[in-house]
Design a protein around this motif. Structure first.
Motif, PDB file in Angstrom:
ATOM      1  N   LEU A 210       0.829  -1.202   0.000  1.00  0.00           N
ATOM      2  CA  LEU A 210       0.000   0.000   0.000  1.00  0.00           C
ATOM      3  C   LEU A 210       0.866   1.255   0.000  1.00  0.00           C
ATOM      4  O   LEU A 210       0.571   2.229  -0.698  1.00  0.00           O
ATOM      5  N   LEU A 211       1.943   1.240   0.760  1.00  0.00           N
ATOM      6  CA  LEU A 211       2.876   2.376   0.788  1.00  0.00           C
ATOM      7  C   LEU A 211       3.403   2.674  -0.608  1.00  0.00           C
ATOM      8  O   LEU A 211       3.459   3.842  -1.036  1.00  0.00           O
ATOM      9  N   ASP A 212       3.768   1.644  -1.343  1.00  0.00           N
ATOM     10  CA  ASP A 212       4.298   1.820  -2.695  1.00  0.00           C
ATOM     11  C   ASP A 212       3.221   2.254  -3.680  1.00  0.00           C
ATOM     12  O   ASP A 212       3.498   2.980  -4.634  1.00  0.00           O
ATOM     13  N   HIS A 213       1.986   1.809  -3.448  1.00  0.00           N
ATOM     14  CA  HIS A 213       0.936   1.980  -4.448  1.00  0.00           C
ATOM     15  C   HIS A 213       0.188   3.301  -4.338  1.00  0.00           C
ATOM     16  O   HIS A 213      -0.190   3.884  -5.361  1.00  0.00           O
ATOM     17  N   VAL A 214      -0.047   3.774  -3.122  1.00  0.00           N
ATOM     18  CA  VAL A 214      -0.908   4.933  -2.955  1.00  0.00           C
ATOM     19  C   VAL A 214      -0.205   6.208  -3.428  1.00  0.00           C
ATOM     20  O   VAL A 214       1.002   6.382  -3.255  1.00  0.00           O
ATOM     21  N   GLU A 215      -0.980   7.060  -4.069  1.00  0.00           N
ATOM     22  CA  GLU A 215      -0.485   8.360  -4.528  1.00  0.00           C
ATOM     23  C   GLU A 215      -1.023   9.438  -3.600  1.00  0.00           C
ATOM     24  O   GLU A 215      -2.235   9.616  -3.472  1.00  0.00           O
ATOM     25  N   SER A 216      -0.108  10.144  -2.935  1.00  0.00           N
ATOM     26  CA  SER A 216      -0.485  11.165  -1.963  1.00  0.00           C
ATOM     27  C   SER A 216       0.702  12.099  -1.787  1.00  0.00           C
ATOM     28  O   SER A 216       1.853  11.699  -2.019  1.00  0.00           O
ATOM     29  N   PRO A 217       0.468  13.350  -1.378  1.00  0.00           N
ATOM     30  CA  PRO A 217       1.581  14.280  -1.185  1.00  0.00           C
ATOM     31  C   PRO A 217       2.559  13.838  -0.095  1.00  0.00           C
ATOM     32  O   PRO A 217       3.721  14.231  -0.105  1.00  0.00           O
ATOM     33  N   ASP A 218       2.081  13.002   0.857  1.00  0.00           N
ATOM     34  CA  ASP A 218       2.919  12.629   1.995  1.00  0.00           C
ATOM     35  C   ASP A 218       2.413  11.311   2.558  1.00  0.00           C
ATOM     36  O   ASP A 218       1.360  11.259   3.194  1.00  0.00           O
ATOM     37  N   VAL A 219       3.150  10.230   2.309  1.00  0.00           N
ATOM     38  CA  VAL A 219       2.766   8.905   2.797  1.00  0.00           C
ATOM     39  C   VAL A 219       3.890   8.353   3.661  1.00  0.00           C
ATOM     40  O   VAL A 219       5.041   8.298   3.223  1.00  0.00           O
ATOM     41  N   ARG A 220       3.551   7.921   4.874  1.00  0.00           N
ATOM     42  CA  ARG A 220       4.556   7.361   5.772  1.00  0.00           C
ATOM     43  C   ARG A 220       4.007   6.103   6.433  1.00  0.00           C
ATOM     44  O   ARG A 220       2.837   6.032   6.786  1.00  0.00           O
ATOM     45  N   LEU A 221       4.895   5.123   6.604  1.00  0.00           N
ATOM     46  CA  LEU A 221       4.543   3.857   7.248  1.00  0.00           C
ATOM     47  C   LEU A 221       5.363   3.700   8.519  1.00  0.00           C
ATOM     48  O   LEU A 221       6.586   3.861   8.511  1.00  0.00           O
ATOM     49  N   THR A 222       4.686   3.365   9.618  1.00  0.00           N
ATOM     50  CA  THR A 222       5.343   3.056  10.884  1.00  0.00           C
ATOM     51  C   THR A 222       5.107   1.587  11.209  1.00  0.00           C
ATOM     52  O   THR A 222       3.956   1.154  11.344  1.00  0.00           O
ATOM     53  N   LEU A 223       6.192   0.814  11.321  1.00  0.00           N
ATOM     54  CA  LEU A 223       6.110  -0.581  11.739  1.00  0.00           C
ATOM     55  C   LEU A 223       6.400  -0.658  13.235  1.00  0.00           C
ATOM     56  O   LEU A 223       7.381  -0.081  13.714  1.00  0.00           O
ATOM     57  N   VAL A 224       5.533  -1.373  13.955  1.00  0.00           N
ATOM     58  CA  VAL A 224       5.666  -1.472  15.411  1.00  0.00           C
ATOM     59  C   VAL A 224       6.003  -2.918  15.761  1.00  0.00           C
ATOM     60  O   VAL A 224       5.164  -3.815  15.616  1.00  0.00           O
ATOM     61  N   LYS A 225       7.216  -3.129  16.219  1.00  0.00           N
ATOM     62  CA  LYS A 225       7.669  -4.486  16.516  1.00  0.00           C
ATOM     63  C   LYS A 225       6.847  -5.079  17.659  1.00  0.00           C
ATOM     64  O   LYS A 225       6.697  -4.484  18.717  1.00  0.00           O
ATOM     65  N   GLY A 226       6.280  -6.264  17.390  1.00  0.00           N
ATOM     66  CA  GLY A 226       5.543  -6.987  18.412  1.00  0.00           C
ATOM     67  C   GLY A 226       4.074  -6.652  18.515  1.00  0.00           C
ATOM     68  O   GLY A 226       3.327  -7.345  19.210  1.00  0.00           O
TER      69      GLY A 226
END
Length: 253
Positions: A210-226
């Motif tokens: 989804l991060l790669d696919h979506v078109e937006s002025p500002d896209v960020r992904l946060t992964l939370v371990k556990g």
């Protein structure tokens, strides 16, 4: 279920239960997951968070969910997206920040496609776009697929309920008409994606896709371990709050 919910009649004739918190805009709209309702931990927490800050907030039950009319097994993605568009159109004013949990992330993307002028930004929590095809259908055995075609439904064990998940042929077929990861996908405003690495329902690869696919002025992904699929620990709730607060700053609210 909250005791303070109200109801409105959608253009499709569905009686949808909702809670609306008055306040300043852009408002926040919580979009729940598959078989969830507006009494869930994240929805209730964000209702109180918005109320304490004087921020407009809306949570509601899709048809066939919670206190809304209809039978869950008769519903499908397109119905629930219609419910979301109807609720936002009837119960909010101006652009909204959509907070979509699991299936709600898919619904948020469909809302963005249908009424982009009503979307200020999006927070996806373990967002699950296209899950009926990429998880449900792809994960079925040959026997389950045959049963789905011949009988119109199959049942699978649920980790979150004693009652099984009922997957209908209509759910799968309707889901194919609402896929969002196969064509260009634009979201107005900034997007924040939150994903736990211990999520047994939605793999982190979905968030990366989804991060790669979506078109937006500002896209960020946060992964939370556990973090698991519920994403409801105090630390995860604080991250959701922070993501919404970031979007409010970016939208000038």
């Amino acid at each position: 279920m909250t005791d303070s919910f109200e109801r409105f009649e959608s253009p499709q004739g569905r009686s949808l239960a909702y809670e609306r918190v008055p306040g300043e805009g852009p408002g926040i709209v919580f979009l729940g997951g598959f078989r969830s309702d507006m009494a869930g931990t994240k929805a209730a927490h964000l209702s109180q968070w918005a109320r304490a800050r004087g921020r407009a907030f809306l949570r509601f039950d899709y048809s066939g969910h919670g206190a809304s009319s209809g039978t869950f097994e008769e519903g499908a993605i397109g119905d629930w997206a219609e419910d979301a568009v109807s609720a936002i159109s009837a119960l909010t004013t101006g652009p909204q920040i959509l907070v979509g949990s699991s299936m709600g992330g898919w619904i948020a993307l469909l809302v963005s496609r249908a009424v982009p002028e009503r979307v200020a930004g999006m927070v996806g929590i373990a967002a699950a776009p296209d899950f009926t095809e990429d998880a449900m259908w792809a994960g079925m055995t040959r026997e389950e697929r045959v049963a789905l075609e011949e009988e119109g439904r199959v049942e699978q064990a649920s980790e979150y309920s004693d009652a099984p998940n009922v997957i209908t042929r209509r759910l799968i077929e309707d889901g194919r008409r609402h896929l969002v990861l196969r064509d260009p996908l634009s979201v107005p405003g900034p997007v924040r994606l939150l994903q736990g690495t211990a999520d047994a329902e939605v793999d982190r690869s979905v968030a990366l896709r989804l991060l790669d696919h979506v078109e937006s002025p500002d896209v960020r992904l946060t992964l939370v371990k556990g973090a698991d699929h519920r994403f409801s620990s105090p630390e995860c709730l604080a991250l959701i709050e922070g993501a919404i607060a970031e979007l409010l700053v970016e939208t000038g609210a």
